[in-house]
Enzyme design. Structure first.
Site, PDB file in Angstrom:
ATOM      1  N   HIS A 160     -34.235  31.889  63.224  1.00  0.00           N
ATOM      2  CA  HIS A 160     -33.874  33.297  62.939  1.00  0.00           C
ATOM      3  C   HIS A 160     -34.713  33.884  61.817  1.00  0.00           C
ATOM      4  CE1 HIS A 160     -31.003  30.399  61.302  1.00  0.00           C
ATOM      5  NE2 HIS A 160     -30.858  31.165  60.254  1.00  0.00           N
ATOM      6  N   HIS A 162      -4.437  34.856  60.279  1.00  0.00           N
ATOM      7  CA  HIS A 162      -3.773  33.548  60.266  1.00  0.00           C
ATOM      8  C   HIS A 162      -3.380  33.175  61.696  1.00  0.00           C
ATOM      9  CE1 HIS A 162      -1.094  30.325  58.961  1.00  0.00           C
ATOM     10  NE2 HIS A 162      -0.219  30.803  59.851  1.00  0.00           N
TER      11      HIS A 162
END
Ligand code: FAD
Length: 306
Positions: free
Chosen positions: A156, A283
């Site tokens: 990258h 969560h």
């Protein structure tokens, strides 16, 4: 064999010695072990993945021990010979190891000799092409991109270099209004795809300390529900300048490579732990661990692992 040969193997060996405990070495050691190969890593330096934080190396070595991957660190190799059954490797300490094959995962370098760089007068250093931060060589209109430019050897980074140079030329020719921002190695995320994964961005604690006082927190994944579900161990270490922005994030644990995107935004945008602590993380996700690490550094720790 090199990594290129290893990727073309038609069958798995029973045993392998991997020379080099850097990124490529630990990735092959991890993948081969998953396929049932007995692997021994031989590394001259005193720890695996020596470019990462020392605690990350320790966590990886512990996880590899559990997976029965043997890591001989601080152990230079002196010679190798082929035998009827495979290879025999001699170490500097006099020990000998035998295996079906030896993977050489050290010494990757530029392949630029004889390609005419010197004839054009391009300044080189041990095969690498030297550039300024705008990737210009000393010869007008000659740029360099990717692994031949000294620095991180990552795909990258090469992509970003290529885009930068294309835009730089377009800007010089008046086809693009704004000049592009140079690619900074310190902002490039790094992931090592072994099990457990390693992901980091920014400065290590030691690098940051060279420029002044720092504050550090290490959040144990034992306090993170999703990591418990995945039965992985590890941590997230955050380095900030004292009373200042976050300059480095270092993670180890299953799938932690997926967390490096947010980590990169935090370091590149020079966020403060107090800024990130305000953001709500879902969560139960591993991403929550990144949020909780920042809560801890902002003095508001939530779930700590005893
Ligand atoms: C085993 C392994 C795993 C890797 N894993 C990752 C990873 O997970 N993530 C990541 O970001 N990076 C990874 N990398 C690094 C990544 O492959 C390099 O950073 C990236 O390929 C560099 O791109 P580049 O264009 O600079 O060079 P290269 O990809 O090496 O391209 C250079 C090209 O030039 C060609 N060439 C050379 N000489 C000549 C010539 N005389 N004439 C014509 N063509 C020539 C070569 O054949 C090659 O195709 C890995 C590397 C290895 C070896």
């Amino acid at each position: 064999m090199t990594s290129e040969h290893a990727l073309r193997l038609g069958t798995m060996p029973k045993s392998a010695i991997v020379l080099g405990g850097g990124v490529i070495g630990v990735e092959f050691a991890s993948a081969w072990t998953s396929f049932g190969v007995t692997v021994t890593i031989v590394e001259a330096l005193d720890r695996l993945v020596p470019n990462e934080e020392p605690e990350v190396s320790k966590a990886l070595e512990r996880a590899f021990r559990k997976r029965k991957i043997s890591s001989l660190t601080g152990t230079p190799m002196t010679s190798v010979e082929t035998t009827d059954d495979g290879v025999k490797v001699t170490l500097e300490n006099g020990k000998e190891l035998e295996a079906d094959l030896l993977l050489i995962a050290v010494g990757r370098g530029p392949f630029t000799e004889g390609l005419g760089y010197d004839d054009c007068g391009v300044t080189m250093d041990r095969g690498f092409v030297l550039t300024d931060e705008r990737l210009k060589t000393n010869v007008p209109n000659v740029f360099a991109v990717g692994d031949i430019v000294p620095g991180l050897q990552l795909a990258h980074r090469g992509f970003a270099h290529g885009i930068f140079v294309a835009e730089e030329i377009a800007h010089a020719e008046g086809k693009l209004d704004e000049a592009p921002e140079p690619v900074k190695d310190v902002e490039i995320p790094k992931v090592t795809y072994c099990d457990p994964e390693i992901a980091s961005v920014g400065l290590t604690q030691a690098q940051a300390e060279q420029e002044g006082e720092v504050e550090v927190v290490s959040y144990d994944l034992g306090g993170n529900g999703k990591s418990q579900i995945l039965k992985t161990q590890g941590f997230i270490k955050i380095v900030r300048r004292k009373d200042g922005p976050i300059v480095g994030i270092h993670m180890v644990g299953a799938r932690m490579g997926e967390q490096v995107g947010e980590a990169q935004l935090i370091t590149s945008w020079e966020a403060y732990p107090e800024d990130v602590a305000k953001l709500i993380h879902a969560h139960p996700t591993q991403n929550e661990a990144l949020g909780e690490a920042h809560l801890a550094l902002a003095g508001k720790a939530l779930h700590a692992h005893g």
